[in-house]
Design an enzyme around this catalytic site. Structure first.
Site, PDB file in Angstrom:
ATOM      1  N   HIS A 203       8.354  -6.976   3.330  1.00  0.00           N
ATOM      2  CA  HIS A 203       7.724  -6.113   4.322  1.00  0.00           C
ATOM      3  C   HIS A 203       7.566  -6.835   5.663  1.00  0.00           C
ATOM      4  CE1 HIS A 203       6.827  -3.656   0.831  1.00  0.00           C
ATOM      5  NE2 HIS A 203       6.333  -2.706   1.620  1.00  0.00           N
ATOM      6  N   HIS A 245       1.036 -11.000  -1.480  1.00  0.00           N
ATOM      7  CA  HIS A 245       1.701 -12.224  -1.051  1.00  0.00           C
ATOM      8  C   HIS A 245       0.669 -13.249  -0.619  1.00  0.00           C
ATOM      9  CE1 HIS A 245       5.827 -10.588  -1.025  1.00  0.00           C
ATOM     10  NE2 HIS A 245       5.269  -9.467  -0.601  1.00  0.00           N
TER      11      HIS A 245
END
Length: 281
Positions: A203, A245
């Site tokens: 992303h 993440h």
């Protein structure tokens, strides 16, 4: 009948009574030097004790390990203590520890019962806005609906950039294979097999690359340009807040996406190539 005194090995004087092979008894004083044959016997007993000690299980295990090390079958590397670690290794270990600690502290939307769990639906909406499938579908629709050659050229190159981003991120993830944070909840939209790995953030790479692309090839007003920058930064921040993440995954993803745009400019498809591709369809 034997005398009871013969059964007592010590007499009242404190001298031990020793027997020999001839059946006679010899008396050894505690203050005198023992006879030569007793010294020889004690020496042989000491030698025997040393030989038995050398054949003990601990000694045998030590000898077996030394033999194995000479034959190339030493201890595993992870079982060995590194007494002199390098400065680079210490720095990387410290950065990794800080990264894990900071990522866990910032994962305030990892689940519904987290401290900021009430804004988790909003973060997931931002997550979907940076997903690859909506971008690919939207770009393909714009190519189909565009009437001008310039618009088709820009959208086609954006479509190729999105495909390039998926390929490069997948290669890096499969090579590094860093696991996602332990506090992550795997409920992402449209995941693939490579998505179980964390480094880098796809992303973040997509947000950085598409942000640069839109700012460079679309005529946008100043408020819209600010919104593009805010969207790219929010997408990266949402990856850490949701626990998807670590911080370094997002930072490296931003850098990778920034560099991917330069590669897209180098591989830019000209209008002639576009006409050739559209003529084959």
């Amino acid at each position: 009948m034997p005398s009871p005194k013969a059964k007592n090995p010590l007499r009242s004087g404190g001298s031990p009574v020793l027997g020999n092979s001839n059946g006679r008894f010899e008396f050894m004083s505690l203050n005198r030097t023992p006879p030569p044959h007793l010294i020889q016997r004690q020496g042989s007993d000491t030698t025997t004790a040393r030989l038995r000690a050398s054949e003990s299980p601990t000694r045998r295990r030590g000898s077996g390990s030394s033999t194995g090390s000479t034959s190339g079958q030493g201890m595993p590397e992870e079982d060995c203590m590194r007494l002199n670690p390098s400065i680079l290794g210490i720095a990387l270990s410290s950065l990794l520890a800080i990264d894990l600690w900071l990522s866990k502290c910032l994962g305030v939307c990892a689940c519904e019962d987290s401290s900021w769990g009430s804004i988790r639906p909003l973060m997931k909406l931002i997550e979907i806005s940076g997903h690859g499938i909506p971008w690919l579908v939207g770009t393909a629709y714009c190519i189909y609906k565009s009437d001008s050659t310039a618009g088709q050229e820009v959208m086609l190159n954006l479509f190729m950039a999105l495909l390039l981003d998926l390929v490069l991120v997948g290669i890096v993830k499969a090579s590094v294979r860093r696991r996602r944070p332990v506090h992550n909840r795997m409920d992402m939209f449209a995941t693939f097999s490579v998505d179980r790995y964390s480094f880098p953030s796809g992303h973040a790479t997509r947000a950085a690359m598409c942000g640069r692309f839109l700012l460079a090839h679309l005529v946008l007003a100043a408020p819209l340009r600010v919104l593009v920058l805010l969207w790219a930064g929010t997408v990266g921040l949402s990856r850490v807040l949701l626990g998807r993440h670590n911080v370094t995954d997002v930072l490296f993803g931003f850098w990778m996406g920034y560099c991917q745009y330069n590669l897209v400019e180098m591989l830019w498809l000209s209008p002639q190539v576009l006409q050739a591709l559209l003529g084959q369809l």
